[in-house]
Design a protein around this motif. Structure first.
Motif, PDB file in Angstrom:
ATOM      1  N   ASN A  87       0.805  -1.221   0.000  1.00 18.85           N
ATOM      2  CA  ASN A  87       0.000   0.000   0.000  1.00 18.85           C
ATOM      3  C   ASN A  87       0.838   1.271   0.000  1.00 18.85           C
ATOM      4  O   ASN A  87       0.326   2.353  -0.291  1.00 18.85           O
ATOM      5  N   GLY A  88       2.116   1.172   0.353  1.00 18.50           N
ATOM      6  CA  GLY A  88       2.992   2.336   0.371  1.00 18.50           C
ATOM      7  C   GLY A  88       4.445   1.903   0.408  1.00 18.50           C
ATOM      8  O   GLY A  88       4.750   0.755   0.758  1.00 18.50           O
ATOM      9  N   ILE A  89       5.345   2.807   0.045  1.00 18.08           N
ATOM     10  CA  ILE A  89       6.785   2.504   0.040  1.00 18.08           C
ATOM     11  C   ILE A  89       7.554   3.669   0.652  1.00 18.08           C
ATOM     12  O   ILE A  89       7.367   4.827   0.260  1.00 18.08           O
ATOM     13  N   ILE A  90       8.423   3.357   1.626  1.00 16.00           N
ATOM     14  CA  ILE A  90       9.376   4.326   2.167  1.00 16.00           C
ATOM     15  C   ILE A  90      10.742   3.994   1.587  1.00 16.00           C
ATOM     16  O   ILE A  90      11.245   2.883   1.763  1.00 16.00           O
ATOM     17  N   LEU A  91      11.341   4.938   0.869  1.00 12.41           N
ATOM     18  CA  LEU A  91      12.652   4.770   0.258  1.00 12.41           C
ATOM     19  C   LEU A  91      13.689   5.434   1.155  1.00 12.41           C
ATOM     20  O   LEU A  91      13.617   6.643   1.412  1.00 12.41           O
ATOM     21  N   VAL A  92      14.655   4.640   1.626  1.00 11.20           N
ATOM     22  CA  VAL A  92      15.627   5.125   2.609  1.00 11.20           C
ATOM     23  C   VAL A  92      17.022   5.172   1.998  1.00 11.20           C
ATOM     24  O   VAL A  92      17.474   4.193   1.382  1.00 11.20           O
ATOM     25  N   HIS A  93      17.697   6.299   2.152  1.00  7.99           N
ATOM     26  CA  HIS A  93      19.072   6.419   1.662  1.00  7.99           C
ATOM     27  C   HIS A  93      19.940   7.115   2.703  1.00  7.99           C
ATOM     28  O   HIS A  93      19.442   7.827   3.587  1.00  7.99           O
ATOM     29  N   ASP A  94      21.237   6.871   2.596  1.00  5.19           N
ATOM     30  CA  ASP A  94      22.239   7.458   3.485  1.00  5.19           C
ATOM     31  C   ASP A  94      22.702   8.773   2.866  1.00  5.19           C
ATOM     32  O   ASP A  94      23.251   8.792   1.754  1.00  5.19           O
ATOM     33  N   LEU A  95      22.477   9.869   3.556  1.00  7.48           N
ATOM     34  CA  LEU A  95      22.827  11.186   3.026  1.00  7.48           C
ATOM     35  C   LEU A  95      24.324  11.342   2.774  1.00  7.48           C
ATOM     36  O   LEU A  95      24.734  12.206   1.999  1.00  7.48           O
ATOM     37  N   THR A  96      25.143  10.506   3.405  1.00  6.92           N
ATOM     38  CA  THR A  96      26.593  10.578   3.210  1.00  6.92           C
ATOM     39  C   THR A  96      27.069   9.663   2.091  1.00  6.92           C
ATOM     40  O   THR A  96      28.261   9.615   1.789  1.00  6.92           O
ATOM     41  N   GLN A 122      25.905  13.285  10.368  1.00  2.00           N
ATOM     42  CA  GLN A 122      27.265  13.025   9.896  1.00  2.00           C
ATOM     43  C   GLN A 122      27.695  13.952   8.757  1.00  2.00           C
ATOM     44  O   GLN A 122      28.801  13.836   8.253  1.00  2.00           O
ATOM     45  N   ILE A 123      26.800  14.850   8.371  1.00  2.00           N
ATOM     46  CA  ILE A 123      27.138  15.803   7.314  1.00  2.00           C
ATOM     47  C   ILE A 123      27.586  17.113   7.951  1.00  2.00           C
ATOM     48  O   ILE A 123      26.860  17.701   8.755  1.00  2.00           O
ATOM     49  N   HIS A 124      28.775  17.566   7.594  1.00  2.00           N
ATOM     50  CA  HIS A 124      29.293  18.816   8.150  1.00  2.00           C
ATOM     51  C   HIS A 124      28.407  19.979   7.727  1.00  2.00           C
ATOM     52  O   HIS A 124      27.844  19.989   6.633  1.00  2.00           O
ATOM     53  N   GLU A 125      28.273  20.938   8.589  1.00  2.00           N
ATOM     54  CA  GLU A 125      27.403  22.088   8.336  1.00  2.00           C
ATOM     55  C   GLU A 125      27.724  22.767   7.012  1.00  2.00           C
ATOM     56  O   GLU A 125      26.820  23.241   6.310  1.00  2.00           O
ATOM     57  N   THR A 126      28.995  22.821   6.633  1.00  2.00           N
ATOM     58  CA  THR A 126      29.387  23.499   5.394  1.00  2.00           C
ATOM     59  C   THR A 126      28.944  22.732   4.150  1.00  2.00           C
ATOM     60  O   THR A 126      28.867  23.300   3.057  1.00  2.00           O
ATOM     61  N   LYS A 127      28.652  21.453   4.295  1.00  2.00           N
ATOM     62  CA  LYS A 127      28.248  20.608   3.166  1.00  2.00           C
ATOM     63  C   LYS A 127      26.742  20.336   3.149  1.00  2.00           C
ATOM     64  O   LYS A 127      26.205  19.797   2.165  1.00  2.00           O
ATOM     65  N   ARG A 128      26.061  20.685   4.226  1.00  2.00           N
ATOM     66  CA  ARG A 128      24.662  20.277   4.381  1.00  2.00           C
ATOM     67  C   ARG A 128      23.755  20.855   3.295  1.00  2.00           C
ATOM     68  O   ARG A 128      22.909  20.155   2.740  1.00  2.00           O
ATOM     69  N   HIS A 129      23.926  22.129   2.968  1.00  2.00           N
ATOM     70  CA  HIS A 129      23.073  22.747   1.957  1.00  2.00           C
ATOM     71  C   HIS A 129      23.244  22.051   0.613  1.00  2.00           C
ATOM     72  O   HIS A 129      22.252  21.769  -0.088  1.00  2.00           O
ATOM     73  N   GLU A 130      24.457  21.770   0.242  1.00  3.51           N
ATOM     74  CA  GLU A 130      24.744  21.102  -1.035  1.00  3.51           C
ATOM     75  C   GLU A 130      24.086  19.732  -1.099  1.00  3.51           C
ATOM     76  O   GLU A 130      23.448  19.374  -2.102  1.00  3.51           O
ATOM     77  N   ILE A 179      11.983  13.489   4.146  1.00  2.40           N
ATOM     78  CA  ILE A 179      12.349  13.679   5.546  1.00  2.40           C
ATOM     79  C   ILE A 179      13.830  13.337   5.685  1.00  2.40           C
ATOM     80  O   ILE A 179      14.283  12.300   5.207  1.00  2.40           O
ATOM     81  N   ASN A 180      14.590  14.216   6.329  1.00  2.73           N
ATOM     82  CA  ASN A 180      16.003  13.952   6.612  1.00  2.73           C
ATOM     83  C   ASN A 180      16.196  13.967   8.119  1.00  2.73           C
ATOM     84  O   ASN A 180      15.729  14.883   8.805  1.00  2.73           O
ATOM     85  N   LEU A 181      16.889  12.935   8.614  1.00  6.68           N
ATOM     86  CA  LEU A 181      16.996  12.819  10.067  1.00  6.68           C
ATOM     87  C   LEU A 181      18.217  12.023  10.492  1.00  6.68           C
ATOM     88  O   LEU A 181      18.976  11.510   9.668  1.00  6.68           O
ATOM     89  N   ASP A 182      18.370  11.941  11.789  1.00 11.07           N
ATOM     90  CA  ASP A 182      19.378  11.110  12.450  1.00 11.07           C
ATOM     91  C   ASP A 182      18.616  10.080  13.277  1.00 11.07           C
ATOM     92  O   ASP A 182      17.903  10.453  14.213  1.00 11.07           O
ATOM     93  N   CYS A 183      18.735   8.806  12.926  1.00 16.61           N
ATOM     94  CA  CYS A 183      17.957   7.762  13.597  1.00 16.61           C
ATOM     95  C   CYS A 183      18.357   7.539  15.049  1.00 16.61           C
ATOM     96  O   CYS A 183      17.671   6.818  15.779  1.00 16.61           O
ATOM     97  N   THR A 184      19.450   8.162  15.479  1.00 11.77           N
ATOM     98  CA  THR A 184      19.866   8.025  16.873  1.00 11.77           C
ATOM     99  C   THR A 184      19.363   9.182  17.731  1.00 11.77           C
ATOM    100  O   THR A 184      19.736   9.299  18.897  1.00 11.77           O
ATOM    101  N   ASN A 185      18.510  10.022  17.143  1.00 17.35           N
ATOM    102  CA  ASN A 185      17.980  11.163  17.885  1.00 17.35           C
ATOM    103  C   ASN A 185      16.474  11.288  17.642  1.00 17.35           C
ATOM    104  O   ASN A 185      16.045  11.785  16.600  1.00 17.35           O
TER     105      ASN A 185
END
Length: 236
Positions: A89-98, A151-159, A176-182
């Motif tokens: 009925n639905g799909i969540i696609l998960v990727h590592d931002l790094t 894990q993405i440095h602030e200077t790289k986050r916008h890119e 949605i972008n997140l940290d699964c440990t928080n």
């Protein structure tokens, strides 16, 4: 608890992107202390209030099917995974931002689940070209979730987030972008929590309130699974 209607949502993505941690956070509202590799498929359940706070409010079970493996697996492995793609009925696609490769592979994961992985070389985004027509007739609600934001440095986050925004646009999905440990990234009332609730509402609407079914074509509904197919199934 009385028996509730339920919907089935696939959680797809490369090994190591944090799918198991994400599912645990969504279903248990806790950080998974010692995540392990998923063999086959692991299923957990989230209780969701459809249209919360309105006269139409109703509680449903959201089954989250965490599918293990690699998108580059041999055809025999893909055939084994196919049983998990029944009646979705639905799909969540998960990727590592790094990991840019894990983002690119979401096209292959989605096409495999939608039973359209006949030309694998046509779904990789290697030169910025992508044919959105491949998903033009898709009726399955999609949600894109990027993990390891911390894990993405602030200077790289916008890119990085600019690049992944185009990914979500290709799938006509929210992101949605997140940290699964928080857990704060999914705190009640946050923009992420609102997006998540909106996605689950859409999945439920497609399943129970629209006349036309939205099951994946090509896979008949099967009622039984082989022994060892599911690693876990929790209804707490």
């Amino acid at each position: 608890m009385a028996s509730l209607d339920r919907v089935k949502v696939l959680v797809l993505g490369d090994s190591g992107v944090g799918k198991s941690s994400l599912v645990h956070l969504l279903c248990q509202n806790q950080v998974l202390g010692n995540p392990s590799w998923t063999v086959g498929c692991s299923v957990d359940v989230r209780v969701h209030d459809y249209k919360e706070g309105t006269p139409e409010e109703k509680t449903y079970y959201i089954e989250l099917w965490d599918v293990g493996g690699s998108v580059g697996s041999a055809s025999s492995v893909k055939s084994t995974r196919a049983v998990f793609y029944n009646s979705v009925n639905g799909i969540i696609l998960v990727h590592d931002l790094t990991n840019k490769k894990s983002s690119q592979n979401l096209y292959r994961w989605s096409l495999e689940a939608l039973n359209r992985d006949s030309v694998p070389t046509g779904v990789l985004v290697t030169n910025g070209d992508y044919d959105r027509e491949q998903f033009a007739d898709n009726q399955i609600p999609l949600l894109v979730i990027g993990t390891k934001l911390d894990q993405i440095h602030e200077t790289k986050r916008h890119e990085v987030l600019t690049r992944t925004a185009f990914l979500a646009e290709d799938f006509n999905a929210e992101e949605i972008n997140l940290d699964c440990t928080n857990p704060r990234y999914l705190a009640a009332g946050s923009s992420n929590a609102v997006k998540l609730s909106r996605f689950f509402d859409k999945v439920i609407e497609k399943r129970y309130f629209l006349r036309e079914g939205n099951q994946i074509p090509g896979f008949p509904d099967r009622k039984r699974f082989g022994a060892g197919t599911l690693k876990s199934l929790h209804y707490d």
